[in-house]
Design a protein around this motif. Structure first.
Motif, PDB file in Angstrom:
ATOM      1  N   CYS A  26      42.507  -2.133   6.697  1.00 36.31           N
ATOM      2  CA  CYS A  26      41.435  -3.078   6.383  1.00 36.31           C
ATOM      3  C   CYS A  26      40.362  -2.376   5.561  1.00 36.31           C
ATOM      4  N   SER A  27      39.434  -3.148   5.043  1.00 37.10           N
ATOM      5  CA  SER A  27      38.339  -2.579   4.249  1.00 37.10           C
ATOM      6  C   SER A  27      37.445  -1.676   5.091  1.00 37.10           C
ATOM      7  N   VAL A  28      37.232  -2.070   6.351  1.00 41.90           N
ATOM      8  CA  VAL A  28      36.299  -1.353   7.208  1.00 41.90           C
ATOM      9  C   VAL A  28      36.666  -1.590   8.665  1.00 41.90           C
ATOM     10  N   ILE A  29      36.322  -0.638   9.501  1.00 48.33           N
ATOM     11  CA  ILE A  29      36.396  -0.783  10.955  1.00 48.33           C
ATOM     12  C   ILE A  29      34.995  -1.071  11.455  1.00 48.33           C
ATOM     13  N   VAL A  30      34.852  -2.090  12.291  1.00 53.18           N
ATOM     14  CA  VAL A  30      33.569  -2.374  12.930  1.00 53.18           C
ATOM     15  C   VAL A  30      33.758  -2.237  14.438  1.00 53.18           C
ATOM     16  N   GLY A  31      33.061  -1.263  15.034  1.00 51.90           N
ATOM     17  CA  GLY A  31      33.131  -1.024  16.470  1.00 51.90           C
ATOM     18  C   GLY A  31      31.933  -1.642  17.163  1.00 51.90           C
ATOM     19  N   LEU A  32      32.193  -2.585  18.067  1.00 57.23           N
ATOM     20  CA  LEU A  32      31.128  -3.346  18.722  1.00 57.23           C
ATOM     21  C   LEU A  32      30.590  -2.598  19.936  1.00 57.23           C
ATOM     22  N   GLY A  33      29.295  -2.367  19.956  1.00 57.16           N
ATOM     23  CA  GLY A  33      28.660  -1.616  21.026  1.00 57.16           C
ATOM     24  C   GLY A  33      28.796  -2.278  22.384  1.00 57.16           C
ATOM     25  N   SER A  34      28.877  -1.425  23.415  1.00 57.39           N
ATOM     26  CA  SER A  34      28.983  -1.884  24.800  1.00 57.39           C
ATOM     27  C   SER A  34      28.848  -0.669  25.698  1.00 57.39           C
ATOM     28  N   HIS A  35      29.126  -0.864  26.994  1.00 57.00           N
ATOM     29  CA  HIS A  35      29.107   0.259  27.933  1.00 57.00           C
ATOM     30  C   HIS A  35      30.341   1.139  27.808  1.00 57.00           C
ATOM     31  N   ASP A  36      31.346   0.694  27.052  1.00 55.30           N
ATOM     32  CA  ASP A  36      32.672   1.297  27.056  1.00 55.30           C
ATOM     33  C   ASP A  36      32.869   2.207  25.847  1.00 55.30           C
ATOM     34  N   LEU A  37      32.868   3.524  26.064  1.00 54.40           N
ATOM     35  CA  LEU A  37      33.100   4.463  24.972  1.00 54.40           C
ATOM     36  C   LEU A  37      34.523   4.387  24.441  1.00 54.40           C
ATOM     37  N   GLY A  38      35.402   3.685  25.151  1.00 53.85           N
ATOM     38  CA  GLY A  38      36.743   3.483  24.638  1.00 53.85           C
ATOM     39  C   GLY A  38      36.759   2.772  23.301  1.00 53.85           C
ATOM     40  N   VAL A  39      35.723   1.965  23.017  1.00 56.27           N
ATOM     41  CA  VAL A  39      35.622   1.315  21.712  1.00 56.27           C
ATOM     42  C   VAL A  39      35.463   2.366  20.617  1.00 56.27           C
ATOM     43  N   ALA A  40      34.636   3.367  20.862  1.00 54.17           N
ATOM     44  CA  ALA A  40      34.463   4.453  19.892  1.00 54.17           C
ATOM     45  C   ALA A  40      35.762   5.246  19.743  1.00 54.17           C
ATOM     46  N   ASP A  41      36.443   5.503  20.857  1.00 51.58           N
ATOM     47  CA  ASP A  41      37.702   6.245  20.800  1.00 51.58           C
ATOM     48  C   ASP A  41      38.743   5.493  19.970  1.00 51.58           C
ATOM     49  N   ALA A  42      38.865   4.181  20.228  1.00 51.01           N
ATOM     50  CA  ALA A  42      39.840   3.385  19.486  1.00 51.01           C
ATOM     51  C   ALA A  42      39.478   3.326  18.001  1.00 51.01           C
ATOM     52  N   VAL A 118      33.996  -5.872   1.080  1.00 47.36           N
ATOM     53  CA  VAL A 118      34.759  -6.126   2.303  1.00 47.36           C
ATOM     54  C   VAL A 118      35.565  -7.400   2.153  1.00 47.36           C
ATOM     55  N   ASP A 119      36.873  -7.291   2.294  1.00 41.54           N
ATOM     56  CA  ASP A 119      37.696  -8.500   2.363  1.00 41.54           C
ATOM     57  C   ASP A 119      38.484  -8.587   3.662  1.00 41.54           C
ATOM     58  N   SER A 120      38.430  -7.511   4.466  1.00 40.28           N
ATOM     59  CA  SER A 120      39.100  -7.529   5.770  1.00 40.28           C
ATOM     60  C   SER A 120      38.388  -6.570   6.708  1.00 40.28           C
ATOM     61  N   VAL A 121      38.378  -6.917   7.989  1.00 42.63           N
ATOM     62  CA  VAL A 121      37.677  -6.120   9.002  1.00 42.63           C
ATOM     63  C   VAL A 121      38.605  -5.874  10.179  1.00 42.63           C
ATOM     64  N   LEU A 122      38.741  -4.608  10.561  1.00 42.19           N
ATOM     65  CA  LEU A 122      39.400  -4.249  11.815  1.00 42.19           C
ATOM     66  C   LEU A 122      38.307  -4.205  12.872  1.00 42.19           C
ATOM     67  N   LEU A 123      38.244  -5.251  13.671  1.00 45.57           N
ATOM     68  CA  LEU A 123      37.139  -5.464  14.608  1.00 45.57           C
ATOM     69  C   LEU A 123      37.537  -4.912  15.974  1.00 45.57           C
ATOM     70  N   VAL A 124      36.830  -3.881  16.436  1.00 47.91           N
ATOM     71  CA  VAL A 124      37.217  -3.177  17.658  1.00 47.91           C
ATOM     72  C   VAL A 124      36.213  -3.488  18.763  1.00 47.91           C
ATOM     73  N   SER A 125      36.736  -3.927  19.893  1.00 43.45           N
ATOM     74  CA  SER A 125      35.904  -4.310  21.032  1.00 43.45           C
ATOM     75  C   SER A 125      36.557  -3.842  22.318  1.00 43.45           C
ATOM     76  N   LYS A 126      35.934  -4.160  23.438  1.00 42.06           N
ATOM     77  CA  LYS A 126      36.604  -3.997  24.724  1.00 42.06           C
ATOM     78  C   LYS A 126      37.805  -4.937  24.758  1.00 42.06           C
ATOM     79  N   PRO A 127      38.873  -4.603  25.489  1.00 44.39           N
ATOM     80  CA  PRO A 127      40.062  -5.471  25.469  1.00 44.39           C
ATOM     81  C   PRO A 127      39.771  -6.922  25.807  1.00 44.39           C
ATOM     82  N   TYR A 128      38.943  -7.153  26.830  1.00 45.40           N
ATOM     83  CA  TYR A 128      38.713  -8.530  27.248  1.00 45.40           C
ATOM     84  C   TYR A 128      37.704  -9.260  26.357  1.00 45.40           C
TER      85      TYR A 128
END
Length: 215
Positions: A26-42, A118-128
């Motif tokens: 994708c054009s960019v990865i966007v990691g959504l903030g939360s309590h879960d550092l697994g988002v940063a790892d992914a 940006v024409d595509s985003v790999l959007l990373v969040s907590k699984p749920y």
């Protein structure tokens, strides 16, 4: 005591939250903030696999992250990604967003300001949060292709990683409530909820998993 029925219902709700998208370039990865550092790892893992040339980490703090991430979710995510081998030049931070809608809007603005096409985003969040994040991004950033992703974990693995069974189920229930009510408020596109998932949600609410429900 969490009953077998509640565990079964929680797994069903968990499965619905997953989008089952295959991560792709994708054009960019966007990691959504939360309590879960697994988002940063992914996010770091996807970058190191060559799926995007840039990561944006977005997030301020919330009552659940203020003590754990006092410098802000995006800043702590950036530090984690750098420790995992992502170069400093490949990370932007957006440190003000306090909800998913702001995550999307403010990340979009940061990328526009940086002159990133940006024409595509790999959007990373907590699984749920995969489905909620996808539905929000499709509403607020309709011109780009959204691929929703998270750490590849089973429900049982995620519960074990958090270490608080009831809190995880509460969060699953709260996330589903938002899928049900937010489209009418204009916050996201509608995502149909199958009858069996809605029934599982209602049983969990009836069983008292309500701490993350909105009034």
């Amino acid at each position: 005591m969490i009953t077998d029925q509640s565990w079964s219902d929680a797994r069903q709700v968990w499965d619905h939250h997953l989008m089952h998208h295959t991560p792709r370039p994708c054009s960019v990865i966007v990691g959504l903030g939360s309590h879960d550092l697994g988002v940063a790892d992914a996010s770091a893992g996807f970058y190191l696999r060559g799926l995007a040339p840039l990561i944006v980490f977005t997030g301020s703090t919330s009552p659940t992250t203020r003590d754990r991430m006092p410098r802000g979710e995006a800043v702590h995510y950036r530090e984690r990604a750098l420790a995992l081998g992502v170069p400093e030049s490949a990370v932007l931070i957006e440190p003000k967003a306090r909800n998913t809608g702001e995550n999307i809007r403010f990340s979009r603005a940061a990328l526009d300001e940086a002159g990133v096409d940006v024409d595509s985003v790999l959007l990373v969040s907590k699984p749920y949060e995969e489905r909620r994040s996808y539905a929000t991004a499709r509403k607020l950033w309709p011109a780009v292709d959204i691929v929703s992703a998270s750490s590849p974990m089973t429900f049982e693995e995620y519960v074990a990683s958090i270490g608080n069974d009831r809190m995880v189920i509460d969060m699953l229930v709260g996330a589903l409530q938002r899928l049900l009510v937010y489209p009418a408020r204009g916050f996201m596109i509608e995502q149909p909820v199958p009858d069996e998932v809605a029934a599982a949600y209602e049983r969990l609410v009836g069983a008292g998993f309500t701490s993350r429900l909105m009034p």
